[in-house]
Design an enzyme around this catalytic site. Sequence first.
Site, mmCIF file in Angstrom:
data_model
loop_
_atom_site.group_PDB
_atom_site.id
_atom_site.type_symbol
_atom_site.label_atom_id
_atom_site.label_comp_id
_atom_site.label_asym_id
_atom_site.label_seq_id
_atom_site.Cartn_x
_atom_site.Cartn_y
_atom_site.Cartn_z
ATOM 1 C CG HIS A 158 -2.238 0.688 0.970
ATOM 2 N ND1 HIS A 158 -2.355 1.812 0.184
ATOM 3 C CD2 HIS A 158 -3.492 0.422 1.407
ATOM 4 C CE1 HIS A 158 -3.623 2.204 0.154
ATOM 5 N NE2 HIS A 158 -4.332 1.372 0.881
ATOM 6 C CG ASP A 188 -8.342 -8.988 -23.391
ATOM 7 O OD1 ASP A 188 -7.690 -10.037 -23.280
ATOM 8 O OD2 ASP A 188 -9.075 -8.734 -24.373
#
Length: 454
Positions: free
Chosen positions: A178, A400
């Site tokens: 993070h 994708d």
Amino acid sequence: MMMSKVLRFGKRQLHTIVSRDMIKPSSPTPCHLKAYNLSVYDQLAPSAYMPIVAFYPSSNIFQSPHDTTLELKNSLSQTLTQYYPFAGRLKENSPSYVDCNDNGVEFIEASNENMLSDFLQHSKHQELDQMFPNDLICFHSFLKLGDNKQEDSITCPLSVQVNHFACGGVAVATSLHHKFGDARSIFNFINHWARVNAALFHSRDIKDASLVNPHLIYYQNRNTNLPEMMASRSRVGCVTTSFSFPNEKLKELKAKVTAMTVESGQPIMNPTRVEVLTWLIHKCAIRANTKTNSGGFTPTGMAFPVDMRNILVEKLPGTTIGNIILMINVPTRNESEFEPHMTIGELRKRKTQFQSIRNFEAATRPIDEMSTETILEISNGLNNYYVYSSLCGFPTYGIDFGWGKPVKVTMGGTMKNFILLMDTPNDDGIEATVCLEEQDMKTFQNDPELLAFC
């Protein structure tokens, strides 16, 4: 070949680590970029990982699992040249900068004997943990590549695990520390990596990848050592469950909320799906907690991470890397404050105030002026708040790699009183992933008001 991390169900082996490798950037990072300073918001971020996993069904585009893995390693190496801080290391005893030393990203390959459809249909949310590298999930044990008891312990910013299912399906899991970025950062990275992979190996235009080129901000070194926000959160004793809210039901909920606010004399017009769903979940979660406490109401609040990139006067590119978020805190000190005109109204008011901030530098000034004691006081106060993080509108189902779009994208290893909102795969609603204490969840998941909109 390394075999480890074996999980079993009865006598049947389910999940096995097949290999581990370190993937370095395909080109070395220039000397003048070897030190990447963290912003004050990066330093305040907890020592947690943001774990995102995307599941892909079997396709005739796939070669053997080995060839698919090799593709991903090569495209990851290419992508890391532009995300070079992710291939560096962060020293735990001096967390104000990243040593961009090109040490690389750990890449793990795993096999799972389940069929992908069976895994997605029957597994509980906690079973997603095995999909992620080294158990690097939100607010877990925060495993490091070094001994975290040593003064010079180091943190690997990014790790990847590619999971092959028995049917030929694939799950690509990515865990980003993070302190290196927020949710927008990791989704930018994954989408960029996917486009590079599609261009290199599946006849896609490499220019597609340039649409998500990272924008890095170069900060002055402040030599500060700020405390972490909400560092004591955990999920021990908690249960995580997902709920799906179709758009038609959310439309009904919006009408209900609008009518309630008009009746209160403080109308809120055109509430968003996220606003009304957040109000509903919070109301039901507090009701569950009150029942667990034998009817005793506990003052708490709502915390909303807000992406600053597009709300500052001087907007930042959507591909900006880092923790570019502000936190809206809305206390709910008594039961009257659960009315939608109060919770949603206060949320809108606070967000409007953020829109007057000129630029990111101006957004950091209040932090610079705070003492360590003040930061710790704020952090401790937020530990009892319910955190609502919305990823609706994020490019989640556009990841994708050249194999088509994923059938499922989610986050693993959530923390207590954390609610994640994401678009459903077909964009026909919102999926809420809710983590509550076990007793609270038993009541929450049977709340008639909640179930009326599922």
